[in-house]
Design a protein around this motif. Structure first.
Motif, PDB file in Angstrom:
ATOM      1  N   ASP A   1      -0.546 -10.000 -14.379  1.00 44.84           N
ATOM      2  CA  ASP A   1      -0.043  -9.487 -13.242  1.00 44.84           C
ATOM      3  C   ASP A   1       1.766  -8.964 -13.336  1.00 44.84           C
ATOM      4  OD1 ASP A   1      -2.502  -9.935 -12.233  1.00 44.84           O
ATOM      5  OD2 ASP A   1      -1.846 -12.054 -11.215  1.00 44.84           O
ATOM      6  N   CYS A   2       2.416  -9.759 -13.808  1.00 48.27           N
ATOM      7  CA  CYS A   2       3.786  -9.164 -13.901  1.00 48.27           C
ATOM      8  C   CYS A   2       3.847  -7.933 -14.627  1.00 48.27           C
ATOM      9  CB  CYS A   2       4.489 -10.273 -14.531  1.00 48.27           C
ATOM     10  SG  CYS A   2       6.361 -10.213 -14.642  1.00 48.27           S
ATOM     11  N   PHE A   3       3.201  -7.915 -15.935  1.00 49.36           N
ATOM     12  CA  PHE A   3       3.025  -6.765 -16.854  1.00 49.36           C
ATOM     13  C   PHE A   3       2.605  -5.678 -16.070  1.00 49.36           C
ATOM     14  CE2 PHE A   3       2.815  -9.299 -21.140  1.00 49.36           C
ATOM     15  CZ  PHE A   3       4.136  -9.371 -21.106  1.00 49.36           C
ATOM     16  N   ALA A   4       1.414  -5.732 -15.313  1.00 49.72           N
ATOM     17  CA  ALA A   4       0.880  -4.755 -14.324  1.00 49.72           C
ATOM     18  C   ALA A   4       1.762  -4.151 -13.538  1.00 49.72           C
ATOM     19  CB  ALA A   4      -0.581  -5.101 -13.917  1.00 49.72           C
ATOM     20  N   MET A   5       2.600  -5.044 -12.759  1.00 48.75           N
ATOM     21  CA  MET A   5       3.405  -4.737 -11.837  1.00 48.75           C
ATOM     22  C   MET A   5       4.644  -3.772 -12.284  1.00 48.75           C
ATOM     23  SD  MET A   5       6.006  -7.142  -9.497  1.00 48.75           S
ATOM     24  CE  MET A   5       6.845  -7.687 -10.939  1.00 48.75           C
ATOM     25  N   LEU A   6       5.131  -4.211 -13.465  1.00 49.50           N
ATOM     26  CA  LEU A   6       5.948  -3.422 -14.102  1.00 49.50           C
ATOM     27  C   LEU A   6       5.758  -2.160 -14.527  1.00 49.50           C
ATOM     28  CD1 LEU A   6       7.985  -6.230 -16.087  1.00 49.50           C
ATOM     29  CD2 LEU A   6       8.540  -4.934 -13.812  1.00 49.50           C
ATOM     30  N   SER A   7       4.422  -2.056 -15.145  1.00 50.13           N
ATOM     31  CA  SER A   7       3.685  -0.979 -15.550  1.00 50.13           C
ATOM     32  C   SER A   7       3.361   0.160 -14.366  1.00 50.13           C
ATOM     33  CB  SER A   7       2.349  -0.968 -16.296  1.00 50.13           C
ATOM     34  OG  SER A   7       2.627  -1.838 -17.456  1.00 50.13           O
ATOM     35  N   MET A   8       2.961  -0.563 -13.215  1.00 49.97           N
ATOM     36  CA  MET A   8       2.781   0.299 -12.052  1.00 49.97           C
ATOM     37  C   MET A   8       3.896   0.923 -11.456  1.00 49.97           C
ATOM     38  SD  MET A   8       0.167   1.033  -9.979  1.00 49.97           S
ATOM     39  CE  MET A   8      -0.439   1.209  -8.525  1.00 49.97           C
ATOM     40  N   VAL A   9       5.143   0.241 -11.491  1.00 50.05           N
ATOM     41  CA  VAL A   9       6.278   1.220 -11.191  1.00 50.05           C
ATOM     42  C   VAL A   9       6.562   2.277 -12.032  1.00 50.05           C
ATOM     43  CG1 VAL A   9       8.768   0.726 -11.457  1.00 50.05           C
ATOM     44  CG2 VAL A   9       7.403  -1.020 -10.513  1.00 50.05           C
ATOM     45  N   GLY A  10       6.457   2.265 -13.304  1.00 51.89           N
ATOM     46  CA  GLY A  10       6.566   3.327 -14.245  1.00 51.89           C
ATOM     47  C   GLY A  10       5.602   4.431 -14.067  1.00 51.89           C
ATOM     48  N   LEU A  11       4.303   3.934 -13.809  1.00 47.56           N
ATOM     49  CA  LEU A  11       3.172   5.190 -13.406  1.00 47.56           C
ATOM     50  C   LEU A  11       3.410   5.764 -11.995  1.00 47.56           C
ATOM     51  CD1 LEU A  11       0.432   2.987 -14.799  1.00 47.56           C
ATOM     52  CD2 LEU A  11       1.261   4.986 -15.880  1.00 47.56           C
ATOM     53  N   VAL A  12       3.750   4.990 -11.143  1.00 47.03           N
ATOM     54  CA  VAL A  12       4.005   5.652  -9.887  1.00 47.03           C
ATOM     55  C   VAL A  12       5.332   6.653  -9.764  1.00 47.03           C
ATOM     56  CG1 VAL A  12       5.027   4.996  -7.563  1.00 47.03           C
ATOM     57  CG2 VAL A  12       3.014   3.983  -8.436  1.00 47.03           C
ATOM     58  N   MET A  13       6.407   5.998 -10.848  1.00 45.42           N
ATOM     59  CA  MET A  13       7.509   6.937 -10.925  1.00 45.42           C
ATOM     60  C   MET A  13       6.957   8.366 -11.616  1.00 45.42           C
ATOM     61  SD  MET A  13       9.955   5.708  -9.490  1.00 45.42           S
ATOM     62  CE  MET A  13      11.420   6.443  -9.880  1.00 45.42           C
ATOM     63  N   ALA A  14       6.199   8.352 -12.536  1.00 42.24           N
ATOM     64  CA  ALA A  14       5.943   9.340 -13.364  1.00 42.24           C
ATOM     65  C   ALA A  14       4.638  10.256 -12.691  1.00 42.24           C
ATOM     66  CB  ALA A  14       5.496   8.826 -14.848  1.00 42.24           C
ATOM     67  N   TYR A  15       3.690   9.531 -12.109  1.00 47.62           N
ATOM     68  CA  TYR A  15       2.370  10.400 -11.765  1.00 47.62           C
ATOM     69  C   TYR A  15       2.219  10.135 -10.168  1.00 47.62           C
ATOM     70  CZ  TYR A  15       1.975  10.081 -16.658  1.00 47.62           C
ATOM     71  OH  TYR A  15       2.158  10.289 -18.105  1.00 47.62           O
ATOM     72  N   LYS A  16       2.950   9.658  -9.295  1.00 47.13           N
ATOM     73  CA  LYS A  16       2.678   9.547  -8.048  1.00 47.13           C
ATOM     74  C   LYS A  16       1.992  10.616  -7.210  1.00 47.13           C
ATOM     75  CE  LYS A  16       7.213  10.377  -6.080  1.00 47.13           C
ATOM     76  NZ  LYS A  16       8.460  10.036  -5.610  1.00 47.13           N
ATOM     77  N   ASP A  17       2.319  11.802  -7.541  1.00 46.59           N
ATOM     78  CA  ASP A  17       1.664  13.113  -7.025  1.00 46.59           C
ATOM     79  C   ASP A  17       0.339  13.385  -7.629  1.00 46.59           C
ATOM     80  OD1 ASP A  17       3.697  12.965  -4.909  1.00 46.59           O
ATOM     81  OD2 ASP A  17       4.972  14.234  -6.067  1.00 46.59           O
ATOM     82  N   ASN A  18       0.193  13.005  -8.770  1.00 49.37           N
ATOM     83  CA  ASN A  18      -0.987  13.531  -9.504  1.00 49.37           C
ATOM     84  C   ASN A  18      -2.179  12.724  -9.640  1.00 49.37           C
ATOM     85  OD1 ASN A  18       0.559  15.855 -10.245  1.00 49.37           O
ATOM     86  ND2 ASN A  18       1.479  14.847 -11.955  1.00 49.37           N
ATOM     87  N   HIS A  19      -2.043  11.488  -9.111  1.00 54.06           N
ATOM     88  CA  HIS A  19      -3.367  10.647  -9.402  1.00 54.06           C
ATOM     89  C   HIS A  19      -3.259   9.546  -8.102  1.00 54.06           C
ATOM     90  CE1 HIS A  19      -3.857  11.489 -13.493  1.00 54.06           C
ATOM     91  NE2 HIS A  19      -2.406  11.423 -13.833  1.00 54.06           N
ATOM     92  N   PRO A  20      -4.481   9.232  -7.666  1.00 55.42           N
ATOM     93  CA  PRO A  20      -4.629   8.356  -6.565  1.00 55.42           C
ATOM     94  C   PRO A  20      -4.367   6.945  -7.085  1.00 55.42           C
ATOM     95  CG  PRO A  20      -6.836   9.033  -7.291  1.00 55.42           C
ATOM     96  CD  PRO A  20      -5.718   9.913  -8.125  1.00 55.42           C
TER      97      PRO A  20
END
Length: 64
Positions: free
Chosen positions: A9-28
């Motif tokens: 869960d901790c790894f996923a949370m940190l990954s999610m931050v990076g993904l949101v920063m990079a792709y927030k407008d392009n993916h649900p």
């Protein structure tokens, strides 16, 4: 010490931050969450010791 589920869960949370920063407008959000857990699973797999090479050397306890 964290158990494997908490660490995932901790790894996923940190990954999610990076993904949101990079792709927030392009993916649900659900797609980003699935990818975050895929990355977290890959991180957990990478932590497992390898069977050959110097990576497989284990620490020894201190002799007294």
């Amino acid at each position: 010490m964290m158990n494997e589920t908490d660490l995932r869960d901790c790894f996923a949370m940190l990954s999610m931050v990076g993904l949101v920063m990079a792709y927030k407008d392009n993916h649900p959000e659900n797609v980003l969450a699935e990818r975050a857990y895929t990355l977290a699973d890959a991180m957990l797999e990478a932590r497992k010791p390898k069977e050959d090479g110097i990576v497989s050397i284990k620490k020894r306890g201190v002799k007294r």
